[in-house]
Scaffold this active site. Sequence first.
Site, mmCIF file in Angstrom:
data_model
loop_
_atom_site.group_PDB
_atom_site.id
_atom_site.type_symbol
_atom_site.label_atom_id
_atom_site.label_comp_id
_atom_site.label_asym_id
_atom_site.label_seq_id
_atom_site.Cartn_x
_atom_site.Cartn_y
_atom_site.Cartn_z
ATOM 1 N N CYS A 83 29.894 39.701 36.284
ATOM 2 C CA CYS A 83 30.855 40.588 36.928
ATOM 3 C C CYS A 83 30.473 40.801 38.400
ATOM 4 C CB CYS A 83 31.006 41.897 36.161
ATOM 5 S SG CYS A 83 32.500 42.823 36.634
ATOM 6 N N HIS A 192 33.072 39.676 31.430
ATOM 7 C CA HIS A 192 31.902 40.205 30.737
ATOM 8 C C HIS A 192 31.696 39.446 29.430
ATOM 9 C CE1 HIS A 192 31.042 43.871 33.113
ATOM 10 N NE2 HIS A 192 32.334 43.861 33.365
ATOM 11 N N GLU A 194 29.292 39.801 27.409
ATOM 12 C CA GLU A 194 28.746 40.745 26.430
ATOM 13 C C GLU A 194 29.812 41.629 25.808
ATOM 14 O OE1 GLU A 194 28.800 43.219 30.183
ATOM 15 O OE2 GLU A 194 28.597 41.107 29.631
#
Length: 211
Positions: A83, A192, A194
Site C-alpha cells: 500500500c 493489501h 493481508e
Amino acid sequence: MTVPTIAVLDYGSGNLHSATRALARTGAQVEVTADHKVALAADGLVVPGVGAFAACMEGLRAVRGERLIGQRLAGGRPVLGICVGMQIMFERGVEFGVEAEGCGEWPGTVERLQAAVLPHMGWNTVEAPDESTLFKGIDPDTRFYFVHSYAVQKWEMPTPERLAPPALTWADHGGKFLAAVENGALSATQFHPEKSGDAGAELLRNWVRSL
C-alpha cells in the site's frame, strides 16, 4: 528444510498485526522490528504503510528505514512494500498540493486518482503479466482488496539493455494505475494482500517461496 525469516519494518505507520499474521501463515518466521541488524539479516523485509505519503516518509526516516531499504536492495536482498509502503518506493508523492520526497528506488510520482468516487475502496481485478512471480497460479479474474486515493499512474523507469524488464501489474479505477511492481529484489503491491483472503495469502506464499 530451512524456515525463511521475514522482518516487518515497524516505523509507526502500517497494518503490522494483519501483515504479521498473514505472513506467519505462509510458514515463515516473522518478527516486527525497527532493528537494522535484524532487518538486514532477515531473508525478506516487508514495508507496510497506511495513511499519508508524507507522514509515512517522516516515520520511515525517523528509524532510518530508507537507508535500510537501500542497503538491502544494494545487496540483492528482497523487499516487499504494501500500500503506502509501495508508494514511498517512488521518487515523490503529491497530496493536497504538497509534494514530499520518497525513497527514490523507482522514478515516478504518486498522485490522486482521476476517479469520480474516492477513495478506491473494495475489491478489484488486476492485469498481471505472464512472467509475474507474485501472481503465479492465481486466476486472472481474482479480486484484491484496495483502500487508497493515490497511486502511480505511469511507469517511468527505462529498462537497461541485457536486463529483464520489471513485471508491471495494472488495475483500473477512473484510469489505469500500478497495482504491483516486481523489479529485481524490490516488489510492491498497492492493494493489501493481508486483507485479500485466499488470493492474498497465495500471493504472499509466492513471494516467500521466491526468497
